[in-house]
Design a protein around this motif. Structure first.
Motif, PDB file in Angstrom:
ATOM      1  N   SER A   1       0.847  -1.181   0.000  1.00  0.00           N
ATOM      2  CA  SER A   1       0.000   0.000   0.000  1.00  0.00           C
ATOM      3  C   SER A   1       0.891   1.241   0.000  1.00  0.00           C
ATOM      4  CB  SER A   1      -0.907   0.016   1.232  1.00  0.00           C
ATOM      5  OG  SER A   1      -0.153   0.316   2.398  1.00  0.00           O
ATOM      6  N   MET A   2       0.273   2.415  -0.137  1.00  0.00           N
ATOM      7  CA  MET A   2       1.034   3.648  -0.128  1.00  0.00           C
ATOM      8  C   MET A   2       1.700   3.884   1.224  1.00  0.00           C
ATOM      9  SD  MET A   2      -1.353   6.260  -2.346  1.00  0.00           S
ATOM     10  CE  MET A   2      -0.297   7.647  -1.925  1.00  0.00           C
ATOM     11  N   GLN A   3       1.179   3.261   2.273  1.00  0.00           N
ATOM     12  CA  GLN A   3       1.783   3.411   3.593  1.00  0.00           C
ATOM     13  C   GLN A   3       3.176   2.783   3.659  1.00  0.00           C
ATOM     14  OE1 GLN A   3       0.120   5.426   5.521  1.00  0.00           O
ATOM     15  NE2 GLN A   3      -1.443   5.426   3.926  1.00  0.00           N
ATOM     16  N   ASP A   4       3.477   1.912   2.681  1.00  0.00           N
ATOM     17  CA  ASP A   4       4.804   1.310   2.618  1.00  0.00           C
ATOM     18  C   ASP A   4       5.819   2.233   1.961  1.00  0.00           C
ATOM     19  OD1 ASP A   4       4.124  -1.301   3.746  1.00  0.00           O
ATOM     20  OD2 ASP A   4       2.954  -1.587   1.911  1.00  0.00           O
ATOM     21  N   PHE A   5       5.345   3.358   1.428  1.00  0.00           N
ATOM     22  CA  PHE A   5       6.214   4.343   0.776  1.00  0.00           C
ATOM     23  C   PHE A   5       5.913   5.698   1.425  1.00  0.00           C
ATOM     24  CE2 PHE A   5       5.243   0.930  -2.090  1.00  0.00           C
ATOM     25  CZ  PHE A   5       6.438   0.645  -2.749  1.00  0.00           C
ATOM     26  N   VAL A   6       6.640   6.028   2.454  1.00  0.00           N
ATOM     27  CA  VAL A   6       6.256   7.160   3.284  1.00  0.00           C
ATOM     28  C   VAL A   6       6.664   8.502   2.696  1.00  0.00           C
ATOM     29  CG1 VAL A   6       6.402   8.170   5.577  1.00  0.00           C
ATOM     30  CG2 VAL A   6       6.407   5.693   5.324  1.00  0.00           C
ATOM     31  N   ALA A   7       7.939   8.799   2.631  1.00  0.00           N
ATOM     32  CA  ALA A   7       8.410  10.138   2.248  1.00  0.00           C
ATOM     33  C   ALA A   7       8.697  10.232   0.751  1.00  0.00           C
ATOM     34  CB  ALA A   7       9.648  10.510   3.058  1.00  0.00           C
ATOM     35  N   GLU A   8       7.646  10.167  -0.046  1.00  0.00           N
ATOM     36  CA  GLU A   8       7.771  10.291  -1.508  1.00  0.00           C
ATOM     37  C   GLU A   8       6.727  11.278  -2.017  1.00  0.00           C
ATOM     38  OE1 GLU A   8       9.957   9.010  -3.491  1.00  0.00           O
ATOM     39  OE2 GLU A   8      10.909   7.477  -2.237  1.00  0.00           O
ATOM     40  N   PRO A   9       7.111  12.213  -2.895  1.00  0.00           N
ATOM     41  CA  PRO A   9       6.125  13.132  -3.486  1.00  0.00           C
ATOM     42  C   PRO A   9       5.266  12.406  -4.510  1.00  0.00           C
ATOM     43  CG  PRO A   9       8.264  13.468  -4.501  1.00  0.00           C
ATOM     44  CD  PRO A   9       8.471  12.475  -3.385  1.00  0.00           C
ATOM     45  N   ILE A  10       4.119  12.981  -4.828  1.00  0.00           N
ATOM     46  CA  ILE A  10       3.191  12.375  -5.781  1.00  0.00           C
ATOM     47  C   ILE A  10       2.840  13.383  -6.864  1.00  0.00           C
ATOM     48  CG2 ILE A  10       0.873  11.390  -6.057  1.00  0.00           C
ATOM     49  CD1 ILE A  10       1.053  10.445  -3.161  1.00  0.00           C
ATOM     50  N   TYR A  11       2.999  12.966  -8.112  1.00  0.00           N
ATOM     51  CA  TYR A  11       2.684  13.820  -9.255  1.00  0.00           C
ATOM     52  C   TYR A  11       1.456  13.358 -10.026  1.00  0.00           C
ATOM     53  CZ  TYR A  11       7.269  16.171  -9.000  1.00  0.00           C
ATOM     54  OH  TYR A  11       8.360  16.914  -8.603  1.00  0.00           O
ATOM     55  N   ARG A  12       1.007  12.147  -9.756  1.00  0.00           N
ATOM     56  CA  ARG A  12      -0.114  11.621 -10.527  1.00  0.00           C
ATOM     57  C   ARG A  12      -0.718  10.398  -9.838  1.00  0.00           C
ATOM     58  NH1 ARG A  12       0.775   9.975 -16.058  1.00  0.00           N
ATOM     59  NH2 ARG A  12      -1.204   8.967 -15.659  1.00  0.00           N
ATOM     60  N   GLY A  13      -1.933  10.045 -10.258  1.00  0.00           N
ATOM     61  CA  GLY A  13      -2.552   8.815  -9.799  1.00  0.00           C
ATOM     62  C   GLY A  13      -2.117   7.658 -10.686  1.00  0.00           C
ATOM     63  N   ASN A  14      -2.673   6.491 -10.433  1.00  0.00           N
ATOM     64  CA  ASN A  14      -2.326   5.327 -11.239  1.00  0.00           C
ATOM     65  C   ASN A  14      -2.825   5.522 -12.675  1.00  0.00           C
ATOM     66  OD1 ASN A  14      -2.645   2.477 -12.384  1.00  0.00           O
ATOM     67  ND2 ASN A  14      -1.563   2.101 -10.469  1.00  0.00           N
ATOM     68  N   PRO A  15      -1.967   5.307 -13.680  1.00  0.00           N
ATOM     69  CA  PRO A  15      -2.345   5.544 -15.074  1.00  0.00           C
ATOM     70  C   PRO A  15      -3.388   4.580 -15.627  1.00  0.00           C
ATOM     71  CG  PRO A  15      -0.166   4.544 -14.963  1.00  0.00           C
ATOM     72  CD  PRO A  15      -0.554   4.897 -13.563  1.00  0.00           C
ATOM     73  N   GLN A  16      -3.750   3.552 -14.861  1.00  0.00           N
ATOM     74  CA  GLN A  16      -4.817   2.655 -15.309  1.00  0.00           C
ATOM     75  C   GLN A  16      -6.174   3.063 -14.745  1.00  0.00           C
ATOM     76  OE1 GLN A  16      -4.309  -1.566 -15.358  1.00  0.00           O
ATOM     77  NE2 GLN A  16      -2.107  -1.458 -15.731  1.00  0.00           N
ATOM     78  N   LYS A  17      -6.204   4.168 -14.040  1.00  0.00           N
ATOM     79  CA  LYS A  17      -7.432   4.646 -13.415  1.00  0.00           C
ATOM     80  C   LYS A  17      -7.993   5.788 -14.250  1.00  0.00           C
ATOM     81  CE  LYS A  17      -8.980   5.322  -8.656  1.00  0.00           C
ATOM     82  NZ  LYS A  17      -8.528   5.458  -7.254  1.00  0.00           N
ATOM     83  N   ARG A  18      -9.131   5.561 -14.892  1.00  0.00           N
ATOM     84  CA  ARG A  18      -9.671   6.580 -15.799  1.00  0.00           C
ATOM     85  C   ARG A  18     -10.394   7.673 -15.004  1.00  0.00           C
ATOM     86  NH1 ARG A  18      -9.276   6.530 -20.986  1.00  0.00           N
ATOM     87  NH2 ARG A  18     -10.521   7.924 -22.299  1.00  0.00           N
ATOM     88  N   GLN A  19      -9.599   8.347 -14.221  1.00  0.00           N
ATOM     89  CA  GLN A  19     -10.066   9.474 -13.423  1.00  0.00           C
ATOM     90  C   GLN A  19      -9.014  10.585 -13.507  1.00  0.00           C
ATOM     91  OE1 GLN A  19     -10.502   7.795  -9.498  1.00  0.00           O
ATOM     92  NE2 GLN A  19     -12.616   7.158  -9.852  1.00  0.00           N
ATOM     93  N   MET A  20      -9.451  11.808 -13.223  1.00  0.00           N
ATOM     94  CA  MET A  20      -8.549  12.935 -13.088  1.00  0.00           C
ATOM     95  C   MET A  20      -9.013  13.742 -11.887  1.00  0.00           C
ATOM     96  SD  MET A  20      -8.176  13.955 -17.150  1.00  0.00           S
ATOM     97  CE  MET A  20      -7.076  15.346 -16.891  1.00  0.00           C
TER      98      MET A  20
END
Length: 351
Positions: free
Chosen positions: A129-148
């Motif tokens: 899960s994302m909780q396993d990656f703590v101190a990382e910035p995020i620029y986008r969601g998963n590219p297989q998710k047809r949402q914005m």
């Protein structure tokens, strides 16, 4: 005698469900789960008829279109879980649940709601899960998710917010507003109105500093003061942080993470603060639209004018516009009804 008749009816339904489940399982093994290229006509009437007779027919007596559509829906939407990962360019990319159609539950729901035909999916979480990656910035969601997600940074002015909220609400669109702490302190009613309309709020620091130039204690002060201002005005606890001007370093991300906040950047930028023509704002996003995109915006006059067309074009292309938290969640979007699934499959086949 009546008791035996009732038992026989249950056995028939159970046999039917078992046979159908077997068919779908075989199909899922044999097919590579690529989007279906064709649609099935007259599925809803056929399924409604099957439901009304209590599903007491054998597999051979069921409408062929019913079996075909359910199997195509199962194949189209079947997906395996995807773990989050750190990309060399996009940094932390959220994971995504796997999904599979629960045939037995779908048939049961169809009996209760034959006019809607609800689809019942099982979400299968990934191993990480994302909780396993703590101190990382995020620029986008998963590219297989047809949402914005529209992320609207608010650090000045109030005049355009009511119209932006009205447009979002009338189009059934969610967005995330990243609020400057000093702005929130001066405009608590406007901040409260954002939350009252169902929108998400995040932090944009207290007075728009260049975060990477601050000391650790100054960073903590910027975030804690903003969180307190937002909590006082809206009652909301903040978990997302958008650095002003997109300026950050590793220490900024670590400090935010230590305060249980994710550092959020953007995938696409409207550059609306330069007050371009509304058509330019629309083209900058629509021409570069991509699943999982975070779209940076501000409350400006051109933004207000561009929003209706922007929303319409993205929706027409099958995008859901959601909050940042919804976009980053591992839940995979699936249709709620058979009619919605048929519509999406038809849209894809035409493209």
């Amino acid at each position: 005698m009546p008791k035996k008749r009732k038992t026989w009816r249950v056995m028939l339904v159970s046999k039917e469900v078992a046979i159908m489940a077997g068919c779908v399982a075989c199909a899922l093994i044999a097919v590579q789960f690529q989007p279906a290229a064709s649609t099935v006509d007259d599925v809803l009437p056929a399924l409604s008829t099957a439901v009304m007779v209590g599903q007491q027919t054998t597999e051979q007596q069921q409408p062929a279109s019913l079996q075909s559509m359910l199997m195509k829906v199962a194949q189209y939407y079947h997906a395996s879980p995807i773990n989050p990962r750190v990309d060399s360019v996009w940094k932390l990319i959220p994971g995504l649940n796997g999904v599979q159609l629960n045939l037995a539950a779908t048939l049961d729901a169809a009996k209760k709601y034959p006019n809607q035909i609800p689809l019942v999916f099982q979400q299968i979480p990934p191993n990480l899960s994302m909780q396993d990656f703590v101190a990382e910035p995020i620029y986008r969601g998963n590219p297989q998710k047809r949402q914005m997600a529209l992320m609207i940074n608010v650090a000045w002015g109030t005049e355009y917010l009511p119209k932006i909220l009205s447009i979002l609400k009338s189009n059934h669109v969610m967005a995330t507003f990243f609020l400057d702490g000093s702005w929130t302190k001066k405009n608590p009613e406007e901040a409260k109105a954002i939350v009252a309309d169902g929108m998400e709020v995040g932090s944009h620091a207290y007075n728009h500093p260049m975060m990477s130039r601050l000391s650790r204690s100054q960073m903590i002060s910027q975030l804690s003061r903003t969180n307190a201002a937002i909590a006082e005005a809206t009652g909301q606890k903040v978990s997302l942080f958008a650095p002003p001007s997109g300026d950050f370093n590793n220490l900024v991300v670590q400090v935010a993470s230590g305060m249980k906040m994710r550092t959020i950047l953007w995938t696409l930028d409207t550059i609306d603060w330069r007050k371009p023509n509304p058509s330019v704002i629309v083209s900058r996003i629509v021409n570069k639209r991509t699943p999982g995109a975070l779209v940076l915006m501000h409350p400006t006059a051109p933004t207000v004018q561009a929003l209706p067309e922007l929303i319409a074009l993205l929706k027409k292309d099958g995008y859901q516009l959601v909050t940042v938290s919804q976009l980053l969640s591992s839940e995979r979007p699936v249709p709620q009804t058979l009619a919605q699934a048929q519509q999406e499959m038809s849209r894809v086949s035409k493209n």
